[in-house]
Write an enzyme that holds these catalytic residues in place. Structure first.
Site, PDB file in Angstrom:
ATOM      1  CE  LYS A  25     -63.662   3.402  66.030  1.00 48.68           C
ATOM      2  NZ  LYS A  25     -64.543   2.978  64.933  1.00 48.68           N
ATOM      3  NE  ARG A 100     -66.494   8.748  62.636  1.00 47.50           N
ATOM      4  CZ  ARG A 100     -66.276   7.472  62.365  1.00 47.50           C
ATOM      5  NH1 ARG A 100     -67.160   6.564  62.700  1.00 47.50           N
ATOM      6  NH2 ARG A 100     -65.164   7.102  61.768  1.00 47.50           N
ATOM      7  NE  ARG A 139     -58.037  -0.007  58.272  1.00 43.47           N
ATOM      8  CZ  ARG A 139     -58.940   0.645  59.010  1.00 43.47           C
ATOM      9  NH1 ARG A 139     -59.470   0.057  60.061  1.00 43.47           N
ATOM     10  NH2 ARG A 139     -59.305   1.856  58.707  1.00 43.47           N
ATOM     11  NE  ARG A 145     -61.417   1.443  55.767  1.00 44.85           N
ATOM     12  CZ  ARG A 145     -61.967   1.687  56.946  1.00 44.85           C
ATOM     13  NH1 ARG A 145     -62.198   0.703  57.792  1.00 44.85           N
ATOM     14  NH2 ARG A 145     -62.282   2.914  57.305  1.00 44.85           N
ATOM     15  NE  ARG A 156     -60.790   7.301  58.304  1.00 43.70           N
ATOM     16  CZ  ARG A 156     -59.944   6.321  57.986  1.00 43.70           C
ATOM     17  NH1 ARG A 156     -59.024   6.526  57.049  1.00 43.70           N
ATOM     18  NH2 ARG A 156     -60.008   5.166  58.579  1.00 43.70           N
TER      19      ARG A 156
END
Ligand code: AMP
Length: 206
Positions: A25, A100, A139, A145, A156
């Site tokens: 996204k 969210r 990723r 990250r 998450r």
């Protein structure tokens, strides 16, 4: 519809892109926003920038982001309110990562209602959980990250399923959700989003 009206409609696109972490996204949101010349408002990016700069807000939210938990609704909603009040968001915006949960939907409704505005479309990127996990793990290796650990990723995704997925039915009841198959090449997915927005009279992006 006159060209002028079409331009006005185009200029006022208020969009939300939603999907599980790893759905792409962020990338698709940037493409859509650039094509429509509207800013992306990403709460995750705002938090990460504050953490990087060591601001008071950054210090407050570092541990929350690392654990993959949600920052408190009031704080997050206040930040979004401020951001959407800036000049560049008056002609439309693309929200990424907010709202969210349903409480945040109510905060956003209240804010937009004060401005006689509402969301024009919600782009839902559909990606199976296994595919999201595979993309996030990649990723983690590529970008390092700090919230892309296996534990935080699973947490998450759980939060997404329990807290964020329910907001989709709220927007579905309003008839503004475009469910997009998020598996495919970047260009294929952008083309699907473009077709969905065009069908709403918002814009042909590509
Ligand atoms: P994202 O880049 O959208 O995946 O967001 C990264 C992290 O920022 C999330 O795991 C949360 O800790 C925090 N965050 C981003 N958006 C929100 C939001 N709308 N409400 C609460 N926390 C958020």
């Amino acid at each position: 519809m006159t060209l002028r009206q079409a331009q006005d409609d185009l200029a006022s696109a208020r969009l939300l892109i939603v999907g599980p972490q790893g759905s792409g996204k962020g990338t698709q949101g940037i493409r859509v926003a650039e094509a429509l010349n509207i800013p992306v408002v990403s709460t995750g990016d705002i938090f990460r920038a504050n953490i990087k700069e060591g601001t008071e807000l950054g210090q407050k939210v570092t541990a929350i982001l690392d654990a993959g938990d949600l920052v408190p609704d009031e704080l997050t909603s206040e930040i979004v309110r401020d951001r959407l009040s800036q000049d560049d968001a008056q002609g439309g915006f693309l929200l990424d990562g907010y709202p969210r949960n349903t409480a945040q939907v109510h905060h956003l409704d209240a804010f937009l209602g004060e401005h006689d505005a509402s969301l024009d479309a919600v782009i839902l990127l559909d990606v199976p959980r296994a595919e999201s996990i595979a993309r996030l793990s990649l990723r983690a290796v590529e970008q390092g990250r700090s919230d892309d650990t296996d534990e935080a990723i699973a947490h998450r995704l759980d939060i997404y399923e329990h807290e964020t997925a329910p907001i989709i039915s709220v927007y579905e009841e309003r008839g503004i959700v475009d469910r997009i198959d998020g598996v495919g090449s970047l260009d294929e997915i952008t083309a699907r989003i473009s077709a969905a927005l065009a069908a709403r009279g918002i814009a042909q992006l590509v």
